[in-house]
Design an enzyme around this catalytic site. Structure first.
Site, mmCIF file in Angstrom:
data_model
loop_
_atom_site.group_PDB
_atom_site.id
_atom_site.type_symbol
_atom_site.label_atom_id
_atom_site.label_comp_id
_atom_site.label_asym_id
_atom_site.label_seq_id
_atom_site.Cartn_x
_atom_site.Cartn_y
_atom_site.Cartn_z
ATOM 1 N N PRO A 13 0.829 -1.215 0.000
ATOM 2 C CA PRO A 13 0.000 0.000 0.000
ATOM 3 C C PRO A 13 0.858 1.258 0.000
ATOM 4 C CG PRO A 13 -0.060 -1.068 2.157
ATOM 5 C CD PRO A 13 0.699 -1.980 1.246
ATOM 6 N N ASP A 14 0.354 2.351 -0.603
ATOM 7 C CA ASP A 14 1.078 3.623 -0.476
ATOM 8 C C ASP A 14 0.667 4.265 0.852
ATOM 9 O OD1 ASP A 14 -1.401 4.744 -0.951
ATOM 10 O OD2 ASP A 14 -0.886 5.630 -2.885
ATOM 11 N N PHE A 15 0.977 5.538 1.032
ATOM 12 C CA PHE A 15 0.706 6.175 2.323
ATOM 13 C C PHE A 15 -0.598 6.967 2.321
ATOM 14 C CE2 PHE A 15 5.197 5.382 2.107
ATOM 15 C CZ PHE A 15 5.449 4.844 3.353
ATOM 16 N N ARG A 16 -0.824 7.728 1.250
ATOM 17 C CA ARG A 16 -1.870 8.753 1.318
ATOM 18 C C ARG A 16 -3.081 8.493 0.439
ATOM 19 N NH1 ARG A 16 2.986 10.907 1.963
ATOM 20 N NH2 ARG A 16 3.340 11.986 3.944
ATOM 21 N N GLN A 86 11.857 7.372 -2.596
ATOM 22 C CA GLN A 86 11.453 7.552 -1.196
ATOM 23 C C GLN A 86 11.105 6.200 -0.590
ATOM 24 O OE1 GLN A 86 8.668 11.336 -1.083
ATOM 25 N NE2 GLN A 86 8.574 10.359 -3.050
ATOM 26 N N ASN A 87 11.151 5.151 -1.406
ATOM 27 C CA ASN A 87 10.625 3.874 -0.942
ATOM 28 C C ASN A 87 11.621 3.115 -0.073
ATOM 29 O OD1 ASN A 87 8.426 4.592 -2.354
ATOM 30 N ND2 ASN A 87 8.745 3.199 -4.074
ATOM 31 N N ASP A 89 11.045 -0.246 0.510
ATOM 32 C CA ASP A 89 10.709 -1.661 0.305
ATOM 33 C C ASP A 89 11.833 -2.448 -0.354
ATOM 34 O OD1 ASP A 89 10.508 -0.903 -2.460
ATOM 35 O OD2 ASP A 89 8.398 -0.367 -2.141
ATOM 36 N N HIS A 106 14.755 8.024 1.848
ATOM 37 C CA HIS A 106 14.147 7.797 3.159
ATOM 38 C C HIS A 106 14.706 6.545 3.816
ATOM 39 C CE1 HIS A 106 10.571 10.612 2.028
ATOM 40 N NE2 HIS A 106 11.697 11.246 2.254
ATOM 41 N N CYS A 138 19.939 -4.487 20.970
ATOM 42 C CA CYS A 138 21.381 -4.561 20.744
ATOM 43 C C CYS A 138 22.014 -5.500 21.784
ATOM 44 C CB CYS A 138 21.947 -3.155 20.884
ATOM 45 S SG CYS A 138 23.717 -3.047 20.806
ATOM 46 N N GLY A 177 4.729 7.867 -9.262
ATOM 47 C CA GLY A 177 4.117 7.293 -8.066
ATOM 48 C C GLY A 177 4.410 8.010 -6.766
ATOM 49 N N THR A 178 4.387 9.321 -6.791
ATOM 50 C CA THR A 178 4.571 10.057 -5.524
ATOM 51 C C THR A 178 3.619 11.236 -5.443
ATOM 52 O OG1 THR A 178 6.101 11.371 -4.172
ATOM 53 C CG2 THR A 178 6.552 11.319 -6.550
ATOM 54 N N SER A 179 3.184 11.543 -4.212
ATOM 55 C CA SER A 179 2.313 12.703 -4.001
ATOM 56 C C SER A 179 3.129 13.988 -3.913
ATOM 57 C CB SER A 179 1.521 12.519 -2.698
ATOM 58 O OG SER A 179 2.420 12.425 -1.608
ATOM 59 N N ASN A 202 1.655 9.308 -12.948
ATOM 60 C CA ASN A 202 1.014 9.174 -11.630
ATOM 61 C C ASN A 202 -0.498 9.133 -11.795
ATOM 62 O OD1 ASN A 202 1.808 9.024 -8.832
ATOM 63 N ND2 ASN A 202 0.730 10.954 -8.499
ATOM 64 N N ASP A 204 -2.633 10.828 -10.028
ATOM 65 C CA ASP A 204 -3.161 12.186 -10.027
ATOM 66 C C ASP A 204 -2.035 13.205 -10.164
ATOM 67 O OD1 ASP A 204 -4.331 11.057 -6.900
ATOM 68 O OD2 ASP A 204 -2.293 11.688 -7.356
HETATM 69 P P1 OAD Z 1 2.060 8.822 -1.137
HETATM 70 O O1 OAD Z 1 1.163 7.756 -0.621
HETATM 71 O O2 OAD Z 1 2.024 10.138 -0.454
HETATM 72 O O3 OAD Z 1 1.734 9.088 -2.689
HETATM 73 C C1 OAD Z 1 1.624 8.032 -3.606
HETATM 74 C C2 OAD Z 1 1.191 8.614 -4.942
HETATM 75 O O4 OAD Z 1 1.200 7.560 -5.895
HETATM 76 C C3 OAD Z 1 -0.204 9.219 -4.945
HETATM 77 O O5 OAD Z 1 -0.222 10.395 -5.739
HETATM 78 C C4 OAD Z 1 -1.060 8.105 -5.573
HETATM 79 O O6 OAD Z 1 -2.189 8.602 -6.271
HETATM 80 C C5 OAD Z 1 -0.067 7.507 -6.553
HETATM 81 N N1 OAD Z 1 -0.319 6.099 -6.874
HETATM 82 C C6 OAD Z 1 -0.536 5.060 -6.049
HETATM 83 N N2 OAD Z 1 -0.663 3.889 -6.721
HETATM 84 C C7 OAD Z 1 -0.540 4.212 -8.031
HETATM 85 C C8 OAD Z 1 -0.606 3.461 -9.236
HETATM 86 N N3 OAD Z 1 -0.806 2.129 -9.254
HETATM 87 N N4 OAD Z 1 -0.438 4.131 -10.397
HETATM 88 C C9 OAD Z 1 -0.234 5.468 -10.419
HETATM 89 N N5 OAD Z 1 -0.156 6.233 -9.321
HETATM 90 C C10 OAD Z 1 -0.309 5.617 -8.137
HETATM 91 O O7 OAD Z 1 3.531 8.192 -1.184
HETATM 92 P P2 OAD Z 1 4.926 8.960 -1.270
HETATM 93 O O8 OAD Z 1 4.822 10.155 -2.140
HETATM 94 O O9 OAD Z 1 5.960 7.959 -1.577
HETATM 95 O O10 OAD Z 1 7.965 8.667 4.415
HETATM 96 O O11 OAD Z 1 5.110 9.430 0.249
HETATM 97 C C11 OAD Z 1 6.258 10.125 0.631
HETATM 98 C C12 OAD Z 1 6.695 9.754 2.024
HETATM 99 O O12 OAD Z 1 5.612 9.936 2.927
HETATM 100 C C13 OAD Z 1 7.080 8.312 2.202
HETATM 101 O O13 OAD Z 1 8.417 8.045 1.811
HETATM 102 C C14 OAD Z 1 6.880 8.095 3.674
HETATM 103 C C15 OAD Z 1 5.625 8.873 3.909
HETATM 104 O O14 OAD Z 1 5.521 9.435 5.168
HETATM 105 C C16 OAD Z 1 8.716 7.864 5.214
HETATM 106 O O15 OAD Z 1 8.612 6.672 5.229
HETATM 107 C C17 OAD Z 1 9.720 8.597 6.039
#
Ligand code: OAD
Length: 262
Positions: A13-16, A86-87, A89, A106, A138, A177-179, A202, A204
């Site tokens: 899963p993504d984050f947002r 930023q991933n 995984d 990250h 530790c 794939g990042t917000s 992406n 959006d």
């Molecule tokens: P987000 O969850 O904020 O954003 C993911 C983006 O990818 C969104 O715009 C989704 O619409 C898009 N998305 C998801 N699945 C998709 C798909 N199959 N095809 C196209 N677009 C898709 O994730 P990040 O931007 O990576 O920090 O979040 C940034 C950071 O926030 C992460 O590294 C994490 C989090 O807090 C830490 O772990 C420190």
């Protein structure tokens, strides 16, 4: 530049994303608010929620998808200056993108550090504890050992600052794939020369692609990232090579699994 959206097609899963994103699905951890799971002060107070999540995300449970292999193909063809991700995984490494071409902004589960005496560990050393649901300690000082993931409130790894030299050299920036919600990573999008095309693939529109700060050379491909990257590969005549690369890595992986099973 990449974020969690390139790994959702691998099942992570993504984050947002509303509903399916991690921050909407942390109820069972009883956190004061979702982002606390990655806040360093909260971790010192209670590391259990983070380790419960780490068990899910620990490298080994998921496989790279076409987006990761596309970047690997860019590398094989001598076209990749650097991948900034930023991933956490580890799928970039699994797809064979060499560590020196990667900036894991990250952090990573590949290494870990004791929060008290700063002794360093390999990610593998923690694996058993993480999989058993035990907070790794530790052996030297009994402090909690934390995977080298960058939490809110922590500094980014040194190699993040490679961007100062890399971005002015780039002649194309692909953002997938990042917000673009988290700084300082998000601002990298503005660090390429103003004449350099920026391609956003992406679901959006995000960051400078929405704020009315679009540059004449910016291109947006909205929709699923695998379809978008697949269309790009098709456009530049790389589809067959990409499929062959994926088949080759899958075969190797199967052989490896078979030999470790026997
Ligand atoms: P987000 O969850 O904020 O954003 C993911 C983006 O990818 C969104 O715009 C989704 O619409 C898009 N998305 C998801 N699945 C998709 C798909 N199959 N095809 C196209 N677009 C898709 O994730 P990040 O931007 O990576 O920090 O979040 C940034 C950071 O926030 C992460 O590294 C994490 C989090 O807090 C830490 O772990 C420190």
């Amino acid at each position: 530049m990449a974020g969690a959206g390139i790994s959702t097609p691998s099942g992570i899963p993504d984050f947002r994303s509303p509903g399916s994103g991690l921050y909407d699905n942390l109820q069972q951890y009883d956190l004061p608010y979702a982002e606390a799971i990655f806040e360093i002060d909260y971790f010192h107070h209670n590391p259990r929620p983070f380790f419960a999540l780490a068990k899910e995300l620990y490298p080994g449970n998921y496989q790279p998808n076409l987006t990761h292999y596309f970047v690997r193909l860019l590398q094989d063809k001598g076209q990749l200056l650097r991948m900034y991700t930023q991933n956490i995984d580890g799928l970039e490494r699994l797809a064979g993108i060499p560590p020196e071409r990667l900036v894991e902004a990250h952090g990573t589960f590949a290494t870990a550090t004791c929060t008290v005496c700063r002794r360093t560990y390999e990610g593998q050393d923690l694996r058993l504890d993480v999989m058993n649901g035990t907070v790794p300690k530790c052996p030297t000082c009994k402090g909690v050992v934390k995977p080298d993931i960058v939490f809110f409130g922590e500094e980014l790894p040194h190699n993040f600052f490679k961007y100062i030299r890399d971005f002015p050299l780039a002649d194309l920036l692909i953002i997938m794939g990042t917000s673009l919600e988290v700084e300082p990573f998000a601002s990298l999008a503005g660090a390429v020369r103003s004449s350099v095309p920026r391609l956003l693939i992406n679901r959006d529109s995000v960051g400078p692609f929405t704020w009315g700060t679009l540059r004449p050379t910016d291109v947006t491909q909205l929709g699923d990232v695998v379809s978008g990257v697949g269309a790009l590969a098709q456009e530049i005549g790389w589809t067959q090579e990409l499929e062959a690369l994926m088949a080759q890595v899958n075969r190797r992986q199967k052989n490896k699994n078979n030999s470790s099973a026997s």
